[in-house]
Design a protein around this motif. Sequence first.
Motif, mmCIF file in Angstrom:
data_model
loop_
_atom_site.group_PDB
_atom_site.id
_atom_site.type_symbol
_atom_site.label_atom_id
_atom_site.label_comp_id
_atom_site.label_asym_id
_atom_site.label_seq_id
_atom_site.Cartn_x
_atom_site.Cartn_y
_atom_site.Cartn_z
ATOM 1 N N UNK A 105 0.828 -1.204 0.000
ATOM 2 C CA UNK A 105 0.000 0.000 0.000
ATOM 3 C C UNK A 105 0.858 1.248 0.000
ATOM 4 N N UNK A 106 1.909 1.257 0.803
ATOM 5 C CA UNK A 106 2.777 2.428 0.894
ATOM 6 C C UNK A 106 3.544 2.676 -0.393
ATOM 7 N N UNK A 107 3.874 1.606 -1.113
ATOM 8 C CA UNK A 107 4.671 1.752 -2.331
ATOM 9 C C UNK A 107 3.850 1.595 -3.601
ATOM 10 N N UNK A 108 2.532 1.610 -3.472
ATOM 11 C CA UNK A 108 1.678 1.710 -4.647
ATOM 12 C C UNK A 108 1.816 3.105 -5.243
ATOM 13 N N UNK A 109 1.322 3.306 -6.444
ATOM 14 C CA UNK A 109 1.419 4.639 -7.048
ATOM 15 C C UNK A 109 0.736 5.701 -6.192
ATOM 16 N N UNK A 110 -0.476 5.453 -5.680
ATOM 17 C CA UNK A 110 -1.072 6.450 -4.779
ATOM 18 C C UNK A 110 -0.268 6.644 -3.497
ATOM 19 N N UNK A 111 0.327 5.562 -2.977
ATOM 20 C CA UNK A 111 1.135 5.692 -1.775
ATOM 21 C C UNK A 111 2.359 6.562 -2.005
ATOM 22 N N UNK A 112 3.051 6.340 -3.114
ATOM 23 C CA UNK A 112 4.190 7.186 -3.477
ATOM 24 C C UNK A 112 3.741 8.633 -3.645
ATOM 25 N N UNK A 113 2.624 8.817 -4.337
ATOM 26 C CA UNK A 113 2.138 10.174 -4.587
ATOM 27 C C UNK A 113 1.800 10.882 -3.284
ATOM 28 N N UNK A 114 1.174 10.165 -2.359
ATOM 29 C CA UNK A 114 0.794 10.769 -1.091
ATOM 30 C C UNK A 114 2.019 11.216 -0.312
ATOM 31 N N UNK A 115 3.040 10.388 -0.257
ATOM 32 C CA UNK A 115 4.235 10.777 0.474
ATOM 33 C C UNK A 115 4.965 11.927 -0.207
ATOM 34 N N UNK A 116 4.914 11.964 -1.535
ATOM 35 C CA UNK A 116 5.513 13.094 -2.249
ATOM 36 C C UNK A 116 4.781 14.389 -1.920
ATOM 37 N N UNK A 117 3.453 14.319 -1.851
ATOM 38 C CA UNK A 117 2.653 15.500 -1.501
ATOM 39 C C UNK A 117 3.015 15.997 -0.107
ATOM 40 N N UNK A 118 3.171 15.085 0.840
ATOM 41 C CA UNK A 118 3.501 15.483 2.205
ATOM 42 C C UNK A 118 4.836 16.213 2.270
ATOM 43 N N UNK A 119 5.761 15.849 1.389
ATOM 44 C CA UNK A 119 7.069 16.514 1.367
ATOM 45 C C UNK A 119 6.987 17.908 0.752
ATOM 46 N N UNK A 120 6.111 18.106 -0.234
ATOM 47 C CA UNK A 120 6.148 19.319 -1.048
ATOM 48 C C UNK A 120 5.151 20.399 -0.653
ATOM 49 N N UNK A 121 3.958 20.016 -0.198
ATOM 50 C CA UNK A 121 2.918 21.026 -0.042
ATOM 51 C C UNK A 121 3.112 21.827 1.243
ATOM 52 N N UNK A 122 2.407 22.955 1.340
ATOM 53 C CA UNK A 122 2.563 23.838 2.496
ATOM 54 C C UNK A 122 1.869 23.252 3.721
ATOM 55 N N UNK A 123 2.013 23.946 4.867
ATOM 56 C CA UNK A 123 1.562 23.399 6.137
ATOM 57 C C UNK A 123 0.067 23.112 6.159
ATOM 58 N N UNK A 124 -0.734 24.053 5.673
ATOM 59 C CA UNK A 124 -2.187 23.863 5.726
ATOM 60 C C UNK A 124 -2.617 22.670 4.888
ATOM 61 N N UNK A 125 -2.026 22.518 3.710
ATOM 62 C CA UNK A 125 -2.345 21.369 2.864
ATOM 63 C C UNK A 125 -1.796 20.081 3.462
ATOM 64 N N UNK A 126 -0.592 20.170 4.033
ATOM 65 C CA UNK A 126 0.043 18.979 4.589
ATOM 66 C C UNK A 126 -0.818 18.347 5.666
ATOM 67 N N UNK A 127 -1.476 19.181 6.497
ATOM 68 C CA UNK A 127 -2.315 18.634 7.558
ATOM 69 C C UNK A 127 -3.464 17.816 6.980
ATOM 70 N N UNK A 128 -4.027 18.286 5.877
ATOM 71 C CA UNK A 128 -5.125 17.557 5.252
ATOM 72 C C UNK A 128 -4.646 16.203 4.741
#
Length: 208
Positions: A105-128
């Motif tokens: 699950x963590x290394x599925x395409x959505x899992x990779x994408x989710x972790x990439x988002x957590x690294x890149x987006x700002x604080x307010x988005x990151x919390x979501x």
Amino acid sequence: MVTSRSSATARSRTVVPRRRGPVLERAILDAALEQLSTVGWNGLTMEGVAAEAQTGKAAVYRRWPSKEDLVADALASGLPSLDDAPDLGGIRDDLYALTQLVREAMYSRPGWALRAVLHECDQSSSERFQALIMNGVIQPSADLFGEVVRRGIRRGDVRPDVTGSMIFDVIPAVLMYRSKVCTSEWPDAEIAELIDQVMLPMLRSSSD
């Protein structure tokens, strides 16, 4: 030459069949995941998603008014479900098989994408998105680890006083830490080491 020119014109006029409803929405969500995997959160635009999905950007904005809304739905709809805990007859085999499912699950395409988002987006988005990974991956996996441990207690291969919820968080927490901080892709040998050297000593009595 006339025939060749006519054929080229016909090819240039080929149009993607018009899609509506769930078919179009699925194409847009898939396009958002593809964009996340190639250009990341910062590079993703609604226009780029529309182009990837071969539709107009108005079709995207009608359904998702913001990039955050679109990405959240794309990730949520794509994350593999964690519904059933493996029952292979023993605590070690159950933990090993379940950890493999969580890794997938963590290394599925959505899992990779989710972790990439957590690294890149700002604080307010990151919390979501942190809430999304908690509700979509971490909490379901912790629930399943709890089920495996309680089953082990009933079998007699886990000591009966192992009931604290923190025990159920150990494997998901280590997976997240090693993935995010150490960039480990969790080969099977590392999963086995985690089960044998960390989990089993905690779950079994000293006599075992």
